[in-house]
Design an enzyme around this catalytic site. Sequence first.
Site, PDB file in Angstrom:
ATOM      1  CG  ASP A  71      46.045   0.144  56.094  1.00  0.00           C
ATOM      2  OD1 ASP A  71      47.243  -0.435  56.430  1.00  0.00           O
ATOM      3  OD2 ASP A  71      45.403   0.846  57.171  1.00  0.00           O
ATOM      4  CE1 TYR A  95      43.054   0.298  64.350  1.00  0.00           C
ATOM      5  CE2 TYR A  95      42.009   1.829  63.274  1.00  0.00           C
ATOM      6  CZ  TYR A  95      42.858   1.315  64.419  1.00  0.00           C
ATOM      7  OH  TYR A  95      43.062   2.240  65.865  1.00  0.00           O
ATOM      8  CE  LYS A 103      48.240   1.420  65.229  1.00  0.00           C
ATOM      9  NZ  LYS A 103      47.139   1.242  64.454  1.00  0.00           N
ATOM     10  NE  ARG A 117      47.259  24.920  57.908  1.00  0.00           N
ATOM     11  CZ  ARG A 117      46.200  25.914  57.305  1.00  0.00           C
ATOM     12  NH1 ARG A 117      46.496  25.866  56.151  1.00  0.00           N
ATOM     13  NH2 ARG A 117      46.528  27.175  57.305  1.00  0.00           N
TER      14      ARG A 117
HETATM   15  C1  LIG Z   1      46.097   1.335  63.730  1.00  0.00           C
HETATM   16  C2  LIG Z   1      45.978   1.894  62.371  1.00  0.00           C
HETATM   17  C3  LIG Z   1      44.864   2.605  61.255  1.00  0.00           C
HETATM   18  C4  LIG Z   1      44.732   3.461  62.494  1.00  0.00           C
HETATM   19  O1  LIG Z   1      46.146   4.346  62.134  1.00  0.00           O
HETATM   20  P1  LIG Z   1      45.650   5.953  63.458  1.00  0.00           P
HETATM   21  O2  LIG Z   1      47.355   5.780  63.447  1.00  0.00           O
HETATM   22  O3  LIG Z   1      45.516   4.472  64.820  1.00  0.00           O
HETATM   23  O4  LIG Z   1      44.901   6.644  63.135  1.00  0.00           O
HETATM   24  C5  LIG Z   1      44.909   2.184  60.110  1.00  0.00           C
HETATM   25  N1  LIG Z   1      45.337   1.005  59.433  1.00  0.00           N
HETATM   26  C6  LIG Z   1      45.414  -0.419  60.381  1.00  0.00           C
HETATM   27  C7  LIG Z   1      45.796  -1.586  59.709  1.00  0.00           C
HETATM   28  C8  LIG Z   1      45.761   0.353  62.011  1.00  0.00           C
HETATM   29  O5  LIG Z   1      46.423  -0.974  62.405  1.00  0.00           O
END
Ligand SMILES: *Cc1c(COP(=O)(O)O)cnc(C)c1O
Length: 377
Positions: free
Chosen positions: A170, A98, A195, A46
Amino acid sequence: MGFQTDAVHAGQKPEPLSGAITIPIYQTSTYHQEELGKHKGYEYGRTHNPTREAMEKNIATLEKGKYGIAYSSGLSSVQALMGLLKQGDHVVISNNVYGGTYRQLELNMTNYGLSFSWVDTSDLKNIEDAIKENTKMVFIETPTNPMLNLTDIKGTVEIAKKNNLISVVDNTFMSPYFQNPLILGADVVLHSTTKYINGHCDVVGGILITNNEKIHERLRYLQNAIGAVPSPFDCWLTLRSTKTLALRMKQHNENAIKIAEYLESQSYAERVIYPGLKSHPQHELAKKQMTGFGGMISVDFGTFEKAKKVLNRVKIFALAESLGGVESLICHPASMTHAAVPKEEREKIGITDSLVRFSVGIEDAEDLIADIELALK
Ligand SMILES: *Cc1c(COP(=O)(O)O)cnc(C)c1O
């Protein structure tokens, strides 16, 4: 080094035992200690893992940061970020983040004494106006999901510095290839690596990147303390993916421009939203702080019936949540990704029932356009 050279090499050296060019998947939960108190810096899975370290270093380098701290999902990195705050602290945050980020913060973290002001950060004045005595962080997502509103990163950072706030961006939608918030002065960059960074719809992951030693220390502590770490195999897949990030992003971008222009030239849609179009209200800012426009397009078809027709009839675009993969996806934000946001809030920011979001993949643009055309006719 240039982006592509870093993408292929950063964080990776030939493996010392055999000289393997590809970093192995260190699928182990623990490490042998030679004698009491004597080990190679690896004690428990971990806390440390060589595959994870290579991936963290690689993505941090691409984001022009010193430190990358990986988590098992984008949302667990949002959760870890909250560990930089204490009960009673307040955060100013983009009102169109998101959906899962909204759910985690507004519906869960408020139970622990944190509070959030959800504002339209595309107007910097709204950020300034929302700052209170107990504000400790400003969190922006740019471009936003799914409305593709932009926030001026440099302007946000200036406000944050003036008020002694941690600034977080983000950067999931642009990937480090098209936008580098740390260069513009941000303290922390967040990615859902699920993504574009992983980009093949086969891993869920997240990462935080920073140049700030103190923030790094705390986030590293939290990575181990919370324990939401990615598996060695997921790290390996993600590291494999970053090698082609630049190539993929170029293709996503090129395809999305073609599709957005096509849709705008036809009369099918009421509104085509894409930062690369001159009609985008923040096209100039997009050109200033991004080096490309990405692969996300949102289209308001005017009526739910028309939107439904497109969603159900396309054949290459797969009806699915998520985005950023090599395969094209289509989704209905109001009932899928943003269902957790109350209808009233949704409509306020433009997520109508007739809005459709396209995640444009790397297939041939002509095929993708034909697919949409056929669905609409
Ligand atoms: C998908 C997404 C998240 C969350 O991420 P996960 O990997 O699904 O937990 C956060 N911010 C944005 C802009 C996203 O598209």
